[in-house]
Design a protein around this motif. Structure first.
Motif, PDB file in Angstrom:
ATOM      1  N   ASN A  84       0.853  -1.177   0.000  1.00 51.94           N
ATOM      2  CA  ASN A  84       0.000   0.000   0.000  1.00 51.94           C
ATOM      3  C   ASN A  84       0.896   1.236   0.000  1.00 51.94           C
ATOM      4  OD1 ASN A  84      -1.727   2.148   0.556  1.00 51.94           O
ATOM      5  ND2 ASN A  84      -3.038   0.902   1.867  1.00 51.94           N
ATOM      6  N   ASP A  85       0.939   1.918  -1.144  1.00 48.68           N
ATOM      7  CA  ASP A  85       1.814   3.077  -1.281  1.00 48.68           C
ATOM      8  C   ASP A  85       1.367   4.265  -0.436  1.00 48.68           C
ATOM      9  OD1 ASP A  85       3.390   1.692  -3.048  1.00 48.68           O
ATOM     10  OD2 ASP A  85       2.408   2.499  -4.834  1.00 48.68           O
ATOM     11  N   TYR A  86       0.142   4.241   0.030  1.00 51.47           N
ATOM     12  CA  TYR A  86      -0.413   5.398   0.734  1.00 51.47           C
ATOM     13  C   TYR A  86      -0.376   5.260   2.245  1.00 51.47           C
ATOM     14  CZ  TYR A  86      -1.930   6.310  -3.984  1.00 51.47           C
ATOM     15  OH  TYR A  86      -1.942   6.511  -5.334  1.00 51.47           O
ATOM     16  N   GLN A  87       0.052   4.111   2.747  1.00 52.98           N
ATOM     17  CA  GLN A  87       0.118   3.913   4.196  1.00 52.98           C
ATOM     18  C   GLN A  87       1.551   3.601   4.614  1.00 52.98           C
ATOM     19  OE1 GLN A  87      -2.807   0.806   5.026  1.00 52.98           O
ATOM     20  NE2 GLN A  87      -3.882   2.294   6.289  1.00 52.98           N
ATOM     21  N   ASN A  88       1.898   4.049   5.784  1.00 48.03           N
ATOM     22  CA  ASN A  88       3.186   3.726   6.375  1.00 48.03           C
ATOM     23  C   ASN A  88       3.084   2.299   6.934  1.00 48.03           C
ATOM     24  OD1 ASN A  88       5.258   3.342   8.266  1.00 48.03           O
ATOM     25  ND2 ASN A  88       5.391   5.528   8.681  1.00 48.03           N
ATOM     26  N   PRO A  89       3.924   1.372   6.452  1.00 49.65           N
ATOM     27  CA  PRO A  89       3.801  -0.018   6.925  1.00 49.65           C
ATOM     28  C   PRO A  89       4.045  -0.162   8.417  1.00 49.65           C
ATOM     29  CG  PRO A  89       5.775   0.261   5.584  1.00 49.65           C
ATOM     30  CD  PRO A  89       4.991   1.528   5.479  1.00 49.65           C
ATOM     31  N   ILE A  90       4.945   0.638   8.971  1.00 49.87           N
ATOM     32  CA  ILE A  90       5.228   0.570  10.412  1.00 49.87           C
ATOM     33  C   ILE A  90       3.986   0.945  11.207  1.00 49.87           C
ATOM     34  CG2 ILE A  90       6.588   1.571  12.295  1.00 49.87           C
ATOM     35  CD1 ILE A  90       8.302  -0.231  10.575  1.00 49.87           C
ATOM     36  N   LYS A  91       3.379   2.073  10.866  1.00 52.42           N
ATOM     37  CA  LYS A  91       2.193   2.534  11.590  1.00 52.42           C
ATOM     38  C   LYS A  91       1.030   1.560  11.411  1.00 52.42           C
ATOM     39  CE  LYS A  91       3.195   7.453  11.535  1.00 52.42           C
ATOM     40  NZ  LYS A  91       2.774   8.788  11.145  1.00 52.42           N
ATOM     41  N   HIS A  92       0.834   1.099  10.192  1.00 50.50           N
ATOM     42  CA  HIS A  92      -0.285   0.197   9.913  1.00 50.50           C
ATOM     43  C   HIS A  92      -0.149  -1.113  10.694  1.00 50.50           C
ATOM     44  CE1 HIS A  92      -3.491  -1.727   7.633  1.00 50.50           C
ATOM     45  NE2 HIS A  92      -2.687  -2.765   7.493  1.00 50.50           N
ATOM     46  N   ILE A  93       1.032  -1.720  10.628  1.00 47.86           N
ATOM     47  CA  ILE A  93       1.229  -3.015  11.300  1.00 47.86           C
ATOM     48  C   ILE A  93       1.247  -2.843  12.817  1.00 47.86           C
ATOM     49  CG2 ILE A  93       2.871  -4.924  11.591  1.00 47.86           C
ATOM     50  CD1 ILE A  93       3.434  -4.631   8.548  1.00 47.86           C
ATOM     51  N   ALA A  94       1.803  -1.740  13.307  1.00 45.95           N
ATOM     52  CA  ALA A  94       1.789  -1.477  14.754  1.00 45.95           C
ATOM     53  C   ALA A  94       0.359  -1.370  15.259  1.00 45.95           C
ATOM     54  CB  ALA A  94       2.566  -0.207  15.076  1.00 45.95           C
ATOM     55  N   SER A  95      -0.465  -0.652  14.513  1.00 42.46           N
ATOM     56  CA  SER A  95      -1.874  -0.512  14.894  1.00 42.46           C
ATOM     57  C   SER A  95      -2.589  -1.863  14.837  1.00 42.46           C
ATOM     58  CB  SER A  95      -2.547   0.490  13.946  1.00 42.46           C
ATOM     59  OG  SER A  95      -3.928   0.476  14.121  1.00 42.46           O
ATOM     60  N   GLU A  96      -2.332  -2.605  13.791  1.00 45.22           N
ATOM     61  CA  GLU A  96      -2.962  -3.916  13.595  1.00 45.22           C
ATOM     62  C   GLU A  96      -2.555  -4.899  14.700  1.00 45.22           C
ATOM     63  OE1 GLU A  96      -1.745  -6.772  10.281  1.00 45.22           O
ATOM     64  OE2 GLU A  96      -3.394  -5.627   9.389  1.00 45.22           O
TER      65      GLU A  96
END
Length: 182
Positions: free
Chosen positions: A79-91
């Protein structure tokens, strides 16, 4: 084919060594011959590159560990529009710092480093495409397309990765023969 292991990457890839941490043992002294000599000999007898790659993968299989579940999420994140660190941390309901540390531990580099490198590769690709169409380079278009803040950040990445400025790179590319697809 060459596999370079930076710092402790060999042990992250194949697992921890079974010898005591405090013993100053040279790994070459543990075996009577180079552990890859047999592999090299076998590979030389295989003609087809695909079969060579399959042989290497089969050779490595007993040493490879199961990939961490969160590392799998990074590997498939697209996903080019999301930060993978933030997304996975939240998940995962973990802090961003925990996820950053896990990323560095699992892959050997930070998510920020890989994003920087991918941005640089995209800039190179845009420059190469522009050269092949024989049009003038619009540096601000490249800066904008690749997500650089400004021209100095682009120049800094060029000097970091290939130790020359973008204009010297462009001149170098124009001086060498560039094969154009038909």
């Amino acid at each position: 084919m060459v596999a370079n292991f930076k710092n402790d990457a060999f042990y992250r890839f194949f697992g921890n060594a079974l010898i005591a941490e405090h013993l100053p043992i040279n790994p070459d002294d543990l075996l009577p011959e180079n552990c890859f000599t047999t592999l090299w000999t076998e590979l030389n007898q295989i003609e087809d590159v695909k079969h060579q790659v399959n042989y290497i993968l089969a050779f490595c299989k007993p040493y490879l560990r199961e990939q961490n579940a969160i590392a799998k999420k990074f590997a498939i994140f697209n996903n080019d529009y999301q930060n993978p660190i933030k997304h996975i941390a939240s998940e995962q309901k973990q802090t961003e710092r925990n996820i950053q540390i896990l990323h560095k531990k699992q892959f050997g580099y930070s998510a920020k480093e890989i994003n920087r490198y991918l941005r640089f590769l995209k800039a190179l690709e845009l420059i190469q495409n522009t050269i092949s169409t024989a049009t003038k380079i619009d540096w601000f278009h490249i800066i904008n397309e690749c997500g650089y803040y400004d021209q100095s950040q682009l120049i800094h990445d060029f000097k970091h990765y290939i130790n020359i400025s973008p204009t010297k790179y462009l001149k170098f590319q124009q001086d060498i023969c560039v094969a154009k697809p038909k």
